[in-house]
Design a protein around this motif. Structure first.
Motif, PDB file in Angstrom:
ATOM      1  N   ARG A 188       0.823  -1.221   0.000  1.00 46.54           N
ATOM      2  CA  ARG A 188       0.000   0.000   0.000  1.00 46.54           C
ATOM      3  C   ARG A 188       0.853   1.265   0.000  1.00 46.54           C
ATOM      4  O   ARG A 188       0.438   2.287  -0.521  1.00 46.54           O
ATOM      5  N   ASP A 189       2.069   1.218   0.572  1.00 44.99           N
ATOM      6  CA  ASP A 189       2.916   2.418   0.555  1.00 44.99           C
ATOM      7  C   ASP A 189       3.318   2.794  -0.874  1.00 44.99           C
ATOM      8  O   ASP A 189       3.398   3.971  -1.207  1.00 44.99           O
TER       9      ASP A 189
ATOM     10  N   GLN B  23       1.498   2.033  -3.565  1.00 44.41           N
ATOM     11  CA  GLN B  23       0.264   2.486  -4.224  1.00 44.41           C
ATOM     12  C   GLN B  23      -0.108   3.904  -3.786  1.00 44.41           C
ATOM     13  O   GLN B  23      -0.549   4.706  -4.594  1.00 44.41           O
ATOM     14  N   SER B  24       0.097   4.209  -2.510  1.00 42.58           N
ATOM     15  CA  SER B  24      -0.336   5.513  -1.989  1.00 42.58           C
ATOM     16  C   SER B  24       0.749   6.588  -2.081  1.00 42.58           C
ATOM     17  O   SER B  24       0.513   7.733  -1.731  1.00 42.58           O
ATOM     18  N   GLY B  25       1.950   6.202  -2.520  1.00 40.22           N
ATOM     19  CA  GLY B  25       3.021   7.179  -2.680  1.00 40.22           C
ATOM     20  C   GLY B  25       3.699   7.578  -1.385  1.00 40.22           C
ATOM     21  O   GLY B  25       4.293   8.650  -1.302  1.00 40.22           O
ATOM     22  N   THR B  26       3.608   6.736  -0.350  1.00 39.41           N
ATOM     23  CA  THR B  26       4.191   7.091   0.942  1.00 39.41           C
ATOM     24  C   THR B  26       5.520   6.381   1.225  1.00 39.41           C
ATOM     25  O   THR B  26       6.022   6.440   2.348  1.00 39.41           O
TER      26      THR B  26
ATOM     27  N   ARG C 278      10.953   3.854  -3.199  1.00 43.55           N
ATOM     28  CA  ARG C 278      10.141   4.042  -4.406  1.00 43.55           C
ATOM     29  C   ARG C 278      10.976   3.790  -5.660  1.00 43.55           C
ATOM     30  O   ARG C 278      10.569   3.056  -6.556  1.00 43.55           O
TER      31      ARG C 278
ATOM     32  N   ASP D 138       5.880  -1.610  -9.469  1.00 41.90           N
ATOM     33  CA  ASP D 138       4.771  -0.704  -9.771  1.00 41.90           C
ATOM     34  C   ASP D 138       4.041  -1.128 -11.040  1.00 41.90           C
ATOM     35  O   ASP D 138       3.080  -0.496 -11.450  1.00 41.90           O
TER      36      ASP D 138
END
Length: 176
Positions: A75-76, A78-81, A87, A96
């Motif tokens: 989820r990190d 997907q959510s950009g966190t 990343r 991704d």
């Protein structure tokens, strides 16, 4: 940023921790602890100081390091966190760009792994592609906890080495 080891050695504490605080994912305390071991004669000596610090930790401390890592393709991402480093590493490995069956398999295996071991699956994404990562995740589920903890820490060290190499020039005379 690629700085010479002499520049690294001259950095004030705050700058040192700010620059190198994420070479071990979300564990600036490790960088803070090795700051006092300067001067480092080479990038390899800097890396060795971090490895020695990690190796000296109790097993619970090593698991704490592993728990700081995000799920791969989780989820990190997907959510950009994610941290910038994570990343870039996950994107480079194709995390991704999973199709729906790969994404659901990754999520299921990540959950099984965390339930079995109590920490997330860690692999050096920059040294693997998505197919290898999925295969390793599936295979490593069969390991015993002490084996998997040690394997995860070895992967943390690979990630750290590559992150350090992105920040510090490798001295031609002191490659090792």
């Amino acid at each position: 940023m690629n700085m010479e080891i002499a520049t690294v050695n001259a950095l004030p504490y705050e700058d040192f921790v700010n620059i190198f605080g994420n070479v071990v994912e979300k564990c600036p305390i490790i960088t803070a602890a090795v700051w006092s071991r300067r001067p480092f004669v080479s990038l390899g000596a800097f890396e060795a100081a971090i490895s020695e610090f990690i190796d000296a930790l109790p097993e619970s401390g090593k698991e704490g390091i592993l728990r700081c890592h995000p799920d791969l393709a989780g989820r990190d991402l997907q959510s950009g966190t994610l941290t910038q480093e994570s990343r870039e590493e996950q994107t480079g490995a194709g995390m991704d760009a999973l199709d729906s069956s790969e994404a659901s398999r990754m999520a299921r295996l990540n959950n099984e792994y965390k339930e079995r071991f109590g920490f997330p699956f860690v692999i050096c994404a920059r040294m693997n592609d998505k197919a290898t990562i999925l295969r390793q995740l599936s295979e490593r589920l069969g390991n015993e906890r002490p084996v998997e903890r040690a394997r995860g820490i070895e992967e943390v060290k690979k990630i750290c080495r590559l992150r350090l190499q992105g920040l510090v020039l490798i001295d031609a005379l002191n490659k090792l």
